[in-house]
Design a protein around this motif. Structure first.
Motif, PDB file in Angstrom:
ATOM      1  N   HIS A 192       0.801  -1.223   0.000  1.00  0.00           N
ATOM      2  CA  HIS A 192       0.000   0.000   0.000  1.00  0.00           C
ATOM      3  C   HIS A 192       0.837   1.277   0.000  1.00  0.00           C
ATOM      4  O   HIS A 192       0.341   2.325  -0.425  1.00  0.00           O
ATOM      5  CB  HIS A 192      -0.923   0.015   1.226  1.00  0.00           C
ATOM      6  CG  HIS A 192      -1.975  -1.042   1.211  1.00  0.00           C
ATOM      7  ND1 HIS A 192      -3.115  -0.957   0.439  1.00  0.00           N
ATOM      8  CD2 HIS A 192      -2.046  -2.231   1.871  1.00  0.00           C
ATOM      9  CE1 HIS A 192      -3.861  -2.037   0.633  1.00  0.00           C
ATOM     10  NE2 HIS A 192      -3.233  -2.823   1.495  1.00  0.00           N
ATOM     11  N   PHE A 193       2.075   1.206   0.491  1.00  0.00           N
ATOM     12  CA  PHE A 193       2.882   2.414   0.636  1.00  0.00           C
ATOM     13  C   PHE A 193       4.270   2.197   0.044  1.00  0.00           C
ATOM     14  O   PHE A 193       4.988   1.280   0.449  1.00  0.00           O
ATOM     15  CB  PHE A 193       2.994   2.788   2.116  1.00  0.00           C
ATOM     16  CG  PHE A 193       1.664   2.860   2.811  1.00  0.00           C
ATOM     17  CD1 PHE A 193       0.798   3.919   2.564  1.00  0.00           C
ATOM     18  CD2 PHE A 193       1.268   1.868   3.691  1.00  0.00           C
ATOM     19  CE1 PHE A 193      -0.434   3.976   3.178  1.00  0.00           C
ATOM     20  CE2 PHE A 193       0.039   1.912   4.321  1.00  0.00           C
ATOM     21  CZ  PHE A 193      -0.819   2.977   4.063  1.00  0.00           C
ATOM     22  N   ALA A 194       4.624   3.051  -0.896  1.00  0.00           N
ATOM     23  CA  ALA A 194       5.893   2.879  -1.601  1.00  0.00           C
ATOM     24  C   ALA A 194       7.089   3.256  -0.742  1.00  0.00           C
ATOM     25  O   ALA A 194       8.210   2.835  -1.011  1.00  0.00           O
ATOM     26  CB  ALA A 194       5.895   3.716  -2.878  1.00  0.00           C
ATOM     27  N   SER A 195       6.868   4.067   0.300  1.00  0.00           N
ATOM     28  CA  SER A 195       7.982   4.543   1.120  1.00  0.00           C
ATOM     29  C   SER A 195       7.455   4.988   2.472  1.00  0.00           C
ATOM     30  O   SER A 195       6.237   5.073   2.692  1.00  0.00           O
ATOM     31  CB  SER A 195       8.676   5.724   0.435  1.00  0.00           C
ATOM     32  OG  SER A 195       7.774   6.818   0.314  1.00  0.00           O
ATOM     33  N   LYS A 196       8.390   5.291   3.355  1.00  0.00           N
ATOM     34  CA  LYS A 196       8.031   5.837   4.660  1.00  0.00           C
ATOM     35  C   LYS A 196       7.253   7.139   4.492  1.00  0.00           C
ATOM     36  O   LYS A 196       6.258   7.386   5.191  1.00  0.00           O
ATOM     37  CB  LYS A 196       9.307   6.075   5.470  1.00  0.00           C
ATOM     38  CG  LYS A 196       9.148   7.028   6.639  1.00  0.00           C
ATOM     39  CD  LYS A 196      10.484   7.347   7.263  1.00  0.00           C
ATOM     40  CE  LYS A 196      10.381   8.496   8.269  1.00  0.00           C
ATOM     41  NZ  LYS A 196      11.662   8.762   8.950  1.00  0.00           N
ATOM     42  N   GLU A 197       7.692   7.978   3.566  1.00  0.00           N
ATOM     43  CA  GLU A 197       7.018   9.253   3.343  1.00  0.00           C
ATOM     44  C   GLU A 197       5.592   9.057   2.851  1.00  0.00           C
ATOM     45  O   GLU A 197       4.687   9.811   3.240  1.00  0.00           O
ATOM     46  CB  GLU A 197       7.811  10.096   2.343  1.00  0.00           C
ATOM     47  CG  GLU A 197       9.127  10.636   2.869  1.00  0.00           C
ATOM     48  CD  GLU A 197      10.211   9.564   2.997  1.00  0.00           C
ATOM     49  OE1 GLU A 197      11.163   9.762   3.777  1.00  0.00           O
ATOM     50  OE2 GLU A 197      10.089   8.515   2.313  1.00  0.00           O
TER      51      GLU A 197
END
Length: 231
Positions: free
Chosen positions: A80-85
């Motif tokens: 669901h999320f490509a990165s921490k940001e």
């Protein structure tokens, strides 16, 4: 009868091979692997991220630690999320939408635009004090460029737009001084946000030992006094 006699004559090694294949099953009969499932994975990751922010702040959050806290594999958050940001942006978006909902609900009980203006300020401070992790992420350096995440930018603009609109209504009613409503909204937001940040970081418990609600009402009243149009 030939196939039966041939089977009887198989060597021990061949029998073991055939038996092993039978246990594994042919490619056509193997059951498909079950898909990855963790209920609402996205929500689980978001909740874990909020819990981490409580202890390490937005800057200390990592996808690996979030996955561990959520009880999923290290690769799961990347579904669901490509990165921490990107994860922090989703948390921030959720926060802005919750803030907007709280402010709308608070303001809808007032017909006078001045009272709606005050209600928005009180709701803002109330949201910050009751949702400190969301509040910290909403204004974290990691998501300072909100327009890098369109959904986050939309949520943030909508929240600020509430304040701009109610100030414009106050001006139309002749109760607030003239000027660009966006500039006046920025000034009002800066004051209310500053108090909210102090409350969230517990900087006022000794300097100003009163309830948050009392501080909020005092500050919003002083803010209104500075904007009101005097006869």
């Amino acid at each position: 009868m030939w196939p039966y006699r041939c089977r009887e004559g198989l060597s021990g090694m061949t029998k073991r091979i055939l038996s092993s294949r039978a246990r594994r099953g042919s490619p056509q009969t193997e059951r498909p692997r079950r898909p990855y499932h963790h209920g609402n994975l996205r929500e689980a990751i978001l909740q874990a991220a909020l819990r981490l922010v409580e202890t390490v702040g937005p800057g200390g959050l990592t996808l690996r630690a979030t996955a561990r806290l959520a009880g999923v594999s290290q690769a799961a958050p990347y579904r669901h999320f490509a990165s921490k940001e990107a994860l922090l942006a989703a948390v921030a978006e959720e926060g802005f939408r919750a803030l907007t909902a709280m402010q709308r609900d608070s303001a809808r009980h007032h017909g006078d635009p001045i009272e709606r203006f005050k209600a928005l300020g009180l709701a803002y401070i109330g949201f910050a004090s009751s949702h400190p992790s969301h509040f910290r992420v909403m204004f974290a350096p990691e998501v300072a460029d909100k327009f890098a995440y369109p959904a986050l930018a939309e949520a943030a603009v909508e929240a600020f737009g509430l304040l701009v609109d109610v100030i414009a209504e106050c001006q139309s009613a002749g109760k607030v001084k003239e000027g660009d409503p966006k500039e006046l909204a920025l000034a009002a937001w800066s004051v209310v946000h500053g108090l909210s940040a102090l409350v969230v970081d517990r900087q006022l418990s000794e300097l100003y030992p009163v309830k948050v609600e009392e501080m909020a009402r005092s500050v919003t009243q002083r803010l209104f006094d500075g904007l009101v149009l005097r006869p």
